[in-house]
Design a protein around this motif. Sequence first.
Motif, PDB file in Angstrom:
ATOM      1  N   SER A   1     -25.304   2.798  21.007  1.00  0.00           N
ATOM      2  CA  SER A   1     -25.472   1.258  20.850  1.00  0.00           C
ATOM      3  C   SER A   1     -25.399   0.915  22.345  1.00  0.00           C
ATOM      4  CB  SER A   1     -25.268   0.634  20.277  1.00  0.00           C
ATOM      5  OG  SER A   1     -23.719   0.060  20.902  1.00  0.00           O
ATOM      6  N   ASN A   2     -24.514   1.828  23.354  1.00  0.00           N
ATOM      7  CA  ASN A   2     -24.866   1.249  24.825  1.00  0.00           C
ATOM      8  C   ASN A   2     -25.367   1.989  25.561  1.00  0.00           C
ATOM      9  OD1 ASN A   2     -23.136   2.214  27.166  1.00  0.00           O
ATOM     10  ND2 ASN A   2     -21.946   0.780  26.341  1.00  0.00           N
ATOM     11  N   GLU A   3     -26.097   0.643  26.653  1.00  0.00           N
ATOM     12  CA  GLU A   3     -26.884   0.873  27.338  1.00  0.00           C
ATOM     13  C   GLU A   3     -26.601   1.960  27.747  1.00  0.00           C
ATOM     14  OE1 GLU A   3     -31.214  -0.710  29.264  1.00  0.00           O
ATOM     15  OE2 GLU A   3     -28.887  -1.575  29.084  1.00  0.00           O
ATOM     16  N   THR A   4     -25.457   2.202  28.870  1.00  0.00           N
ATOM     17  CA  THR A   4     -25.420   3.294  29.501  1.00  0.00           C
ATOM     18  C   THR A   4     -24.930   4.184  29.529  1.00  0.00           C
ATOM     19  OG1 THR A   4     -24.177   0.973  31.026  1.00  0.00           O
ATOM     20  CG2 THR A   4     -23.093   3.532  31.468  1.00  0.00           C
ATOM     21  N   LEU A   5     -24.322   4.895  28.425  1.00  0.00           N
ATOM     22  CA  LEU A   5     -24.431   6.277  27.352  1.00  0.00           C
ATOM     23  C   LEU A   5     -25.771   6.849  27.239  1.00  0.00           C
ATOM     24  CD1 LEU A   5     -21.515   5.641  25.529  1.00  0.00           C
ATOM     25  CD2 LEU A   5     -21.161   7.343  27.392  1.00  0.00           C
ATOM     26  N   ARG A   6     -26.625   5.552  26.765  1.00  0.00           N
ATOM     27  CA  ARG A   6     -27.823   6.442  26.812  1.00  0.00           C
ATOM     28  C   ARG A   6     -28.446   6.992  27.951  1.00  0.00           C
ATOM     29  NH1 ARG A   6     -28.361   1.972  23.436  1.00  0.00           N
ATOM     30  NH2 ARG A   6     -30.019   1.031  24.806  1.00  0.00           N
ATOM     31  N   GLU A   7     -28.246   6.401  29.017  1.00  0.00           N
ATOM     32  CA  GLU A   7     -28.866   6.568  30.300  1.00  0.00           C
ATOM     33  C   GLU A   7     -28.431   7.604  31.121  1.00  0.00           C
ATOM     34  OE1 GLU A   7     -28.762   3.488  33.077  1.00  0.00           O
ATOM     35  OE2 GLU A   7     -29.843   1.915  31.434  1.00  0.00           O
ATOM     36  N   LEU A   8     -26.676   7.424  31.140  1.00  0.00           N
ATOM     37  CA  LEU A   8     -25.991   8.533  31.329  1.00  0.00           C
ATOM     38  C   LEU A   8     -27.004  10.389  30.420  1.00  0.00           C
ATOM     39  CD1 LEU A   8     -22.726   7.532  31.988  1.00  0.00           C
ATOM     40  CD2 LEU A   8     -24.385   8.249  33.300  1.00  0.00           C
ATOM     41  N   THR A   9     -26.735  10.213  29.169  1.00  0.00           N
ATOM     42  CA  THR A   9     -26.839  11.302  28.790  1.00  0.00           C
ATOM     43  C   THR A   9     -28.985  10.754  27.680  1.00  0.00           C
ATOM     44  OG1 THR A   9     -26.518  10.017  26.196  1.00  0.00           O
ATOM     45  CG2 THR A   9     -24.783  10.959  27.206  1.00  0.00           C
ATOM     46  N   ALA A  10     -29.755  10.439  28.766  1.00  0.00           N
ATOM     47  CA  ALA A  10     -30.953  10.633  28.375  1.00  0.00           C
ATOM     48  C   ALA A  10     -31.556  10.744  27.155  1.00  0.00           C
ATOM     49  CB  ALA A  10     -31.701  11.767  28.911  1.00  0.00           C
ATOM     50  N   SER A  11     -30.856   9.464  25.825  1.00  0.00           N
ATOM     51  CA  SER A  11     -30.657   9.550  24.989  1.00  0.00           C
ATOM     52  C   SER A  11     -31.242   8.164  24.270  1.00  0.00           C
ATOM     53  CB  SER A  11     -29.130   9.499  24.072  1.00  0.00           C
ATOM     54  OG  SER A  11     -28.907  10.142  24.285  1.00  0.00           O
ATOM     55  N   GLU A  12     -32.415   8.545  23.146  1.00  0.00           N
ATOM     56  CA  GLU A  12     -33.012   6.961  23.009  1.00  0.00           C
ATOM     57  C   GLU A  12     -32.133   6.513  21.547  1.00  0.00           C
ATOM     58  OE1 GLU A  12     -36.847   8.369  20.662  1.00  0.00           O
ATOM     59  OE2 GLU A  12     -36.891   9.310  22.975  1.00  0.00           O
ATOM     60  N   GLU A  13     -32.173   4.862  22.012  1.00  0.00           N
ATOM     61  CA  GLU A  13     -31.723   4.413  20.965  1.00  0.00           C
ATOM     62  C   GLU A  13     -32.257   4.338  19.363  1.00  0.00           C
ATOM     63  OE1 GLU A  13     -29.806  -0.132  20.329  1.00  0.00           O
ATOM     64  OE2 GLU A  13     -31.104  -0.165  20.946  1.00  0.00           O
ATOM     65  N   LEU A  14     -31.853   5.174  19.038  1.00  0.00           N
ATOM     66  CA  LEU A  14     -31.998   4.882  17.011  1.00  0.00           C
ATOM     67  C   LEU A  14     -31.591   4.165  15.896  1.00  0.00           C
ATOM     68  CD1 LEU A  14     -31.710   8.989  16.521  1.00  0.00           C
ATOM     69  CD2 LEU A  14     -33.070   7.911  17.384  1.00  0.00           C
ATOM     70  N   THR A  15     -31.717   3.875  14.614  1.00  0.00           N
ATOM     71  CA  THR A  15     -31.495   3.015  13.872  1.00  0.00           C
ATOM     72  C   THR A  15     -30.090   3.661  13.220  1.00  0.00           C
ATOM     73  OG1 THR A  15     -32.706   3.809  12.098  1.00  0.00           O
ATOM     74  CG2 THR A  15     -33.299   1.945  13.024  1.00  0.00           C
ATOM     75  N   LEU A  16     -29.433   3.649  11.766  1.00  0.00           N
ATOM     76  CA  LEU A  16     -28.522   4.221  11.876  1.00  0.00           C
ATOM     77  C   LEU A  16     -29.142   5.194  11.024  1.00  0.00           C
ATOM     78  CD1 LEU A  16     -25.156   4.652  11.376  1.00  0.00           C
ATOM     79  CD2 LEU A  16     -25.562   2.793   9.314  1.00  0.00           C
ATOM     80  N   SER A  17     -30.382   4.784  10.326  1.00  0.00           N
ATOM     81  CA  SER A  17     -30.901   5.614   8.796  1.00  0.00           C
ATOM     82  C   SER A  17     -31.322   7.550  10.013  1.00  0.00           C
ATOM     83  CB  SER A  17     -31.466   4.917   8.550  1.00  0.00           C
ATOM     84  OG  SER A  17     -32.926   4.640   9.122  1.00  0.00           O
ATOM     85  N   GLU A  18     -31.768   6.208  11.415  1.00  0.00           N
ATOM     86  CA  GLU A  18     -32.456   7.894  11.976  1.00  0.00           C
ATOM     87  C   GLU A  18     -31.117   8.434  12.345  1.00  0.00           C
ATOM     88  OE1 GLU A  18     -36.288   5.633  13.995  1.00  0.00           O
ATOM     89  OE2 GLU A  18     -34.739   5.174  15.183  1.00  0.00           O
ATOM     90  N   GLU A  19     -30.368   8.412  12.612  1.00  0.00           N
ATOM     91  CA  GLU A  19     -29.166   8.814  13.337  1.00  0.00           C
ATOM     92  C   GLU A  19     -28.088   9.626  12.398  1.00  0.00           C
ATOM     93  OE1 GLU A  19     -27.365  10.014  16.881  1.00  0.00           O
ATOM     94  OE2 GLU A  19     -26.981   7.383  17.255  1.00  0.00           O
TER      95      GLU A  19
END
Length: 199
Positions: free
Chosen positions: A32-50
Amino acid sequence: MRLNEKTKLLGKKVVLVPYEARHVPKYHDWMSNETLRELTASEELTLSEEYLMQLSWRQDTDKLTFIVLAADIYARDNDEIAAMVGDTNLFLRHEPDTNQKVAEAEIMIAEPQARGKGYGREAMLLMLKYAQSQLELNKFEVKIDMDNDVSLRLFESFQFVETGRVEVFHEVTMEREITTEWIGWLDKQVELTIESYSV
């Protein structure tokens, strides 16, 4: 990948365990941390998607992942959730033009207080050694954000070499051919201890 579903890798600073459903809430919180998502090139997922993503990591034959635990916390409390500090992944592909099997590697130390302690280095070395010994691979590859100096230096220290830059993605590609000489170097860097893992 089912290859590692009953496998635990032991290092001096970290322990690597399979990504289980019980790890998902903390992992989801990290992402849920935007910086981590940017560094890992990850999309934000809902908990069920995770949770669905965790299942795909377990079942898909082209993905291999471990959760990284801080060994001292895990030894003290025997609590995987409290000891979770990050994860390490491989994405496997076959290059038809060269007939090579390539593994794209990733490492993330998500907990801020766990950074700078050598956890990422040891976790990645354990993953590289495990994959080299268990899978028929020709090459490792990484794609790193151009501004991520820590990761760039880390993989340079693993004898990866830059093979390309994509400005539009702000990304550097580095590769390491798996040679007899490099396996000898890897064996001097890390001792791979494998134990049986059960939930």
